[in-house]
Design a protein around this motif. Structure first.
Motif, PDB file in Angstrom:
ATOM      1  N   VAL A 111       0.866  -1.183   0.000  1.00  0.00           N
ATOM      2  CA  VAL A 111       0.000   0.000   0.000  1.00  0.00           C
ATOM      3  C   VAL A 111       0.897   1.225   0.000  1.00  0.00           C
ATOM      4  N   MET A 112       0.737   2.092  -0.993  1.00  0.00           N
ATOM      5  CA  MET A 112       1.555   3.299  -1.111  1.00  0.00           C
ATOM      6  C   MET A 112       0.682   4.550  -0.952  1.00  0.00           C
ATOM      7  N   ASN A 113       1.335   5.698  -0.827  1.00  0.00           N
ATOM      8  CA  ASN A 113       0.635   6.980  -0.666  1.00  0.00           C
ATOM      9  C   ASN A 113      -0.353   6.919   0.492  1.00  0.00           C
ATOM     10  N   SER A 114       0.111   6.356   1.623  1.00  0.00           N
ATOM     11  CA  SER A 114      -0.770   6.070   2.742  1.00  0.00           C
ATOM     12  C   SER A 114      -0.482   6.976   3.933  1.00  0.00           C
ATOM     13  N   HIS A 115      -1.132   6.679   5.022  1.00  0.00           N
ATOM     14  CA  HIS A 115      -1.111   7.495   6.240  1.00  0.00           C
ATOM     15  C   HIS A 115      -0.932   6.540   7.415  1.00  0.00           C
ATOM     16  N   HIS A 116      -1.175   6.968   8.626  1.00  0.00           N
ATOM     17  CA  HIS A 116      -1.091   6.136   9.829  1.00  0.00           C
ATOM     18  C   HIS A 116      -2.082   4.974   9.720  1.00  0.00           C
ATOM     19  N   CYS A 117      -1.610   3.753   9.963  1.00  0.00           N
ATOM     20  CA  CYS A 117      -2.485   2.585   9.736  1.00  0.00           C
ATOM     21  C   CYS A 117      -2.924   1.904  11.020  1.00  0.00           C
ATOM     22  N   LEU A 135       1.491 -11.686   7.537  1.00  0.00           N
ATOM     23  CA  LEU A 135       2.521 -10.806   8.086  1.00  0.00           C
ATOM     24  C   LEU A 135       2.222  -9.381   7.643  1.00  0.00           C
ATOM     25  N   GLY A 136       2.472  -8.417   8.506  1.00  0.00           N
ATOM     26  CA  GLY A 136       2.247  -7.024   8.163  1.00  0.00           C
ATOM     27  C   GLY A 136       3.390  -6.153   8.630  1.00  0.00           C
ATOM     28  N   LEU A 137       3.783  -5.192   7.811  1.00  0.00           N
ATOM     29  CA  LEU A 137       4.857  -4.253   8.113  1.00  0.00           C
ATOM     30  C   LEU A 137       4.397  -2.849   7.738  1.00  0.00           C
ATOM     31  N   ALA A 138       4.886  -1.857   8.459  1.00  0.00           N
ATOM     32  CA  ALA A 138       4.528  -0.476   8.117  1.00  0.00           C
ATOM     33  C   ALA A 138       5.646   0.454   8.565  1.00  0.00           C
ATOM     34  N   ASN A 139       5.749   1.609   7.905  1.00  0.00           N
ATOM     35  CA  ASN A 139       6.662   2.631   8.417  1.00  0.00           C
ATOM     36  C   ASN A 139       5.863   3.831   8.900  1.00  0.00           C
ATOM     37  N   SER A 140       6.537   4.750   9.535  1.00  0.00           N
ATOM     38  CA  SER A 140       5.906   5.915  10.138  1.00  0.00           C
ATOM     39  C   SER A 140       6.902   7.064  10.121  1.00  0.00           C
ATOM     40  N   ALA A 152      16.914  11.229  13.915  1.00  0.00           N
ATOM     41  CA  ALA A 152      15.836  10.312  13.552  1.00  0.00           C
ATOM     42  C   ALA A 152      15.775  10.119  12.041  1.00  0.00           C
ATOM     43  N   ILE A 153      15.731   8.865  11.628  1.00  0.00           N
ATOM     44  CA  ILE A 153      15.622   8.499  10.211  1.00  0.00           C
ATOM     45  C   ILE A 153      14.444   7.548   9.998  1.00  0.00           C
ATOM     46  N   PHE A 154      14.392   6.503  10.825  1.00  0.00           N
ATOM     47  CA  PHE A 154      13.331   5.499  10.691  1.00  0.00           C
ATOM     48  C   PHE A 154      12.145   5.850  11.577  1.00  0.00           C
ATOM     49  N   GLY A 155      10.973   5.345  11.192  1.00  0.00           N
ATOM     50  CA  GLY A 155       9.840   5.379  12.101  1.00  0.00           C
ATOM     51  C   GLY A 155       9.988   4.273  13.132  1.00  0.00           C
ATOM     52  N   THR A 156       9.009   4.146  14.010  1.00  0.00           N
ATOM     53  CA  THR A 156       9.032   3.047  14.972  1.00  0.00           C
ATOM     54  C   THR A 156       8.647   1.730  14.299  1.00  0.00           C
ATOM     55  N   ASN A 157       8.216   1.807  13.058  1.00  0.00           N
ATOM     56  CA  ASN A 157       8.111   0.694  12.100  1.00  0.00           C
ATOM     57  C   ASN A 157       7.568  -0.617  12.675  1.00  0.00           C
ATOM     58  N   PRO A 158       6.254  -0.669  12.935  1.00  0.00           N
ATOM     59  CA  PRO A 158       5.680  -1.875  13.524  1.00  0.00           C
ATOM     60  C   PRO A 158       5.736  -3.084  12.592  1.00  0.00           C
ATOM     61  N   GLU A 252      11.097  11.561   5.323  1.00  0.00           N
ATOM     62  CA  GLU A 252      10.455  12.425   4.335  1.00  0.00           C
ATOM     63  C   GLU A 252       9.028  12.784   4.718  1.00  0.00           C
ATOM     64  N   ALA A 253       8.519  12.186   5.792  1.00  0.00           N
ATOM     65  CA  ALA A 253       7.139  12.409   6.224  1.00  0.00           C
ATOM     66  C   ALA A 253       7.111  13.264   7.491  1.00  0.00           C
ATOM     67  N   ASP A 254       6.301  14.310   7.480  1.00  0.00           N
ATOM     68  CA  ASP A 254       6.161  15.137   8.681  1.00  0.00           C
ATOM     69  C   ASP A 254       5.419  14.358   9.774  1.00  0.00           C
ATOM     70  N   SER A 255       5.714  14.698  11.019  1.00  0.00           N
ATOM     71  CA  SER A 255       5.147  13.996  12.166  1.00  0.00           C
ATOM     72  C   SER A 255       3.630  13.979  12.134  1.00  0.00           C
ATOM     73  N   PHE A 256       3.054  12.887  12.621  1.00  0.00           N
ATOM     74  CA  PHE A 256       1.603  12.815  12.788  1.00  0.00           C
ATOM     75  C   PHE A 256       1.135  13.743  13.897  1.00  0.00           C
ATOM     76  N   PHE A 257       2.058  14.132  14.778  1.00  0.00           N
ATOM     77  CA  PHE A 257       1.664  14.877  15.967  1.00  0.00           C
ATOM     78  C   PHE A 257       1.739  16.384  15.774  1.00  0.00           C
TER      79      PHE A 257
END
Length: 336
Positions: A111-117, A135-140, A152-158, A252-257
């Protein structure tokens, strides 16, 4: 205040629609947030409604997005979330993945062009219902440094996994790759309390026990105090859900907060396997029970997901206890 799950879903749906989400997006998101809340996962539950509504109103989310399949090849498939909230795109991805795995034996869906999942493993429940492994993976947005790094470079990447069982609840495994969830640092900051050493770095890349300094800096990867393993896992997830499918990196993504910012264009990746293509359905179900029986011979072992399922069933029967202030906020959002 007590709300039934249906009442909570109706209220959240109305709040998101008032902020500009289309009917399908609002309903799909409401189902996911209420499900998370019912399992005791408040950080991915009703607390997110105001954030999502603000992002919709500020243009960080495309409320009229219609998730679509944009590429297919063999057992692989790509869904474009069209810059909307992630949930309808993930719903589509799961429907397509289960159907694809039935014919191909295995499916890999991005899934591309996405948001918080939200709670990643909850997207995989449909996979377990179909008797398949998922299996599921995501970045943030960026929250953790690379191994040996300071910024900071990576998200907490669940990462998450679901393993169905023959006559019992599936195993539900879900974890982030930071040493501790960022929400715990946020809570400490609100209370004016320090955080333990080893959780985070400040903006200069120095270890800190100051929660506010940690929020301005970065989270430490899982096990960072003694090993780079957590950072390596975060790197693997980051590449799988970005370079492989065309999503943005976390930095490259601005914080959700924050209210203002870019459309994050994040990624999710799901792998679905039909046991019938390998050991066979009966063989798989027999073997998983052998392992779980051995695990449960030790007193104190709790199967992953068991606590969530108990909490969810209690909420289904007795409703959710929601703070009056939260209900009032949701009603205000629903009324525009």
């Amino acid at each position: 205040m007590n709300l039934s799950l249906e009442e909570a879903r109706t209220l959240v749906t109305a709040a998101l629609k008032a902020a500009g989400a289309g009917p399908l997006m609002a309903a799909s998101t409401a189902r996911a947030l209420v499900l998370a809340e019912s399992q005791g996962q408040g950080g991915h539950g009703l607390s997110r409604v105001g954030q999502y509504a603000t992002h919709l109103r500020n243009g960080r989310v495309n409320g009229s997005a219609q998730a679509t399949v944009v590429r297919r090849k063999g057992g692989a498939l790509l869904v474009d979330a069209q810059e909307g909230l992630a949930f309808p795109a993930c719903d589509l991805a799961m429907t397509e993945a289960v159907a694809l795995a039935r014919t191909q034996g295995v499916a890999l869906v991005g899934v591309m062009n996405s948001h918080h999942c939200g709670v990643v493993v909850d997207h995989l429940r449909a996979v377990a219902d179909a008797g398949m492994v998922g299996l599921g993976l995501a970045n943030s947005p960026a929250a953790m440094p690379a191994a040996g790094g300071k910024h900071a470079i990576f998200g907490t990447n669940p990462i998450a996994a679901v393993f169905p069982r023959r006559d019992a609840d599936p195993l539900l495994i879900d974890l982030s790759l930071s040493e501790v969830a960022r929400g715990k640092v946020m809570l400490a900051a609100k209370k004016g309390e320090p955080i333990p050493a080893g959780w985070a770095l400040d903006a200069q890349g120095q270890p800190t026990t100051d929660a506010h300094a940690a929020l301005a800096g970065s989270m430490l990867p899982l096990g960072a105090a003694s090993s780079p393993k957590g950072a390596m896992l975060a790197l693997m997830v980051e590449l799988l859900v970005t370079a492989l499918i065309g999503a943005n990196f976390g930095f490259e993504a601005d914080s959700f907060f924050v209210d203002e910012g870019n459309r994050p264009h994040l990624g999710q990746l799901f792998i679905v396997v039909d046991p019938g293509a390998l050991a066979g359905q009966n063989g798989y179900f027999d073997r998983i029970e052998v392992l779980l029986s051995e695990m449960l011979t030790d007193e104190g072992v709790r199967l992953p997901g068991a606590r969530r399922e108990v909490a969810h069933r209690h909420a289904e029967a007795h409703g959710l206890e929601v703070a009056d202030a939260v209900v009032a906020s949701l009603k205000a959002l629903a009324n525009g």
